[in-house]
Design a protein around this motif. Structure first.
Motif, short mmCIF file in Angstrom:
data_model
loop_
_atom_site.label_atom_id
_atom_site.label_comp_id
_atom_site.label_asym_id
_atom_site.label_seq_id
_atom_site.Cartn_x
_atom_site.Cartn_y
_atom_site.Cartn_z
N TYR A 138 46.69 60.88 106.46
CA TYR A 138 45.26 61.15 106.60
C TYR A 138 44.70 60.33 107.76
N ASP A 139 44.00 61.02 108.66
CA ASP A 139 43.34 60.33 109.77
C ASP A 139 42.13 59.55 109.28
N LEU A 140 41.51 60.06 108.22
CA LEU A 140 40.26 59.49 107.75
C LEU A 140 40.21 59.58 106.23
N VAL A 141 39.77 58.49 105.60
CA VAL A 141 39.53 58.50 104.15
C VAL A 141 38.05 58.23 103.93
N LEU A 142 37.39 59.14 103.23
CA LEU A 142 35.97 59.00 102.94
C LEU A 142 35.76 58.70 101.46
N VAL A 143 34.83 57.81 101.17
CA VAL A 143 34.42 57.53 99.79
C VAL A 143 32.90 57.55 99.75
N GLY A 144 32.33 57.66 98.57
CA GLY A 144 30.89 57.49 98.43
C GLY A 144 30.52 56.04 98.64
N ASN A 145 29.35 55.80 99.17
CA ASN A 145 28.95 54.43 99.48
C ASN A 145 28.93 53.54 98.24
N ASP A 146 28.58 54.13 97.09
CA ASP A 146 28.65 53.41 95.83
C ASP A 146 28.72 54.42 94.70
N ILE A 172 41.76 64.87 106.28
CA ILE A 172 40.81 63.93 105.69
C ILE A 172 40.96 63.91 104.18
N LEU A 173 40.95 62.72 103.61
CA LEU A 173 40.95 62.54 102.17
C LEU A 173 39.56 62.10 101.74
N VAL A 174 38.99 62.78 100.73
CA VAL A 174 37.68 62.41 100.19
C VAL A 174 37.87 62.00 98.73
#
Length: 269
Positions: free
Chosen positions: A116-124, A3-5
């Protein structure tokens, strides 16, 4: 799951906020810095998912060397790897430029067998409230995207998600708050998710975690030259809210006035 954050160094707005001379950014001089609550929750969700699947978490930010502080803070709570996309003037990069720079890292690592299976970001973004990077990144990578997600669960927990032949998830269950209450989505992987705070409690770094984070190597790369630039014209601070204080009296003599106030606001009837 790997996962990438994506995180961002933002001012700690518990202090007095003012604008810089250009009027397009916050004056960072007298403020401490952190990452937003959305991104703290994104890091926590990523660490939980990676731990449950023997995966790894990478944290990434676009900014100056100062942002290494925030990368190491995320390493201290369980991330395994960190990437700094170094930009002398991060404010010159608009949401499209940031999304492109992140996508280039994702594509580069995929070509090296570290996708990366999943990339997460902050909603804003906590400082500018752009709400754009997650969606633009998903379009850049041609991946499905969800926004406003507060909780992510694995297949075995949700009974809604399949697994591939090697046991890795091919989709996940994502929970968010909609107009009618909690909404649950089935999201195929790989995907992009914009995380909102409220679903998990971010952990505090342990002493061993802090020590490990100080020594962890960081991958530093140069940011691409901004193509689209930052379309922001100006920021505007809301007017200060004035307040008044009414002294009801002193000692026992204030009791009748206090009773009148309590009756007025409906506490006493």
């Amino acid at each position: 799951m790997d996962i990438l954050v994506c995180i961002k160094r933002v001012p700690d707005i518990s202090g007095q906020v003012s604008l810089d001379a250009s009027g397009t950014d916050i004056d960072h001089g007298a403020l401490g810095h952190t990452i937003s609550a959305h991104e703290e929750c994104a890091v926590e969700l990523a660490v939980q998912l990676a731990d449950a699947t023997d995966g790894e978490v990478t944290v990434l930010t676009l900014g100056t060397d100062d942002a290494i502080e925030q990368l190491r803070a995320s390493l201290a709570v369980g991330a395994n790897d960190a990437v700094l996309i170094e930009a002398e003037d991060p404010g010159a990069h608009g949401p499209e430029d940031i999304a492109f720079a992140i996508a280039e890292v994702v594509r580069s690592r995929a070509s090296e067998g570290r996708g990366y299976d999943l990339v997460l970001v902050g909603n804003d973004a906590a400082d500018t409230g752009d709400f754009q990077v997650g969606i633009r990144l998903a379009y850049e990578l041609d991946r499905p995207v969800l926004t406003g997600i507060t909780l992510l669960r694995l297949a075995e927990e949700a009974a809604e998600v399949d697994s591939s032949s090697d046991g890795s998830p091919t989709s996940i269950a994502a929970h968010g708050i909609g107009p009618a209450g909690t909404e649950v989505f089935r999201l195929p992987l790989p995907a992009v998710v914009a995380v909102a705070e409220g679903g998990v409690e971010p952990r505090y770094p342990s002493i061993p975690g802090r020590m490990k984070a100080k020594k962890a190597p960081l991958d530093e790369i140069d940011a691409p030259e901004p193509v689209h630039g930052n379309p922001r014209v100006a920021l505007e601070l809301p007017p200060e809210q004035s307040s008044t204080v009414t002294i009801l009296g002193e000692g026992p003599g204030a009791a009748p006035a206090l009773v009148d106030v309590l009756e007025e606001i409906g506490v006493l009837r």
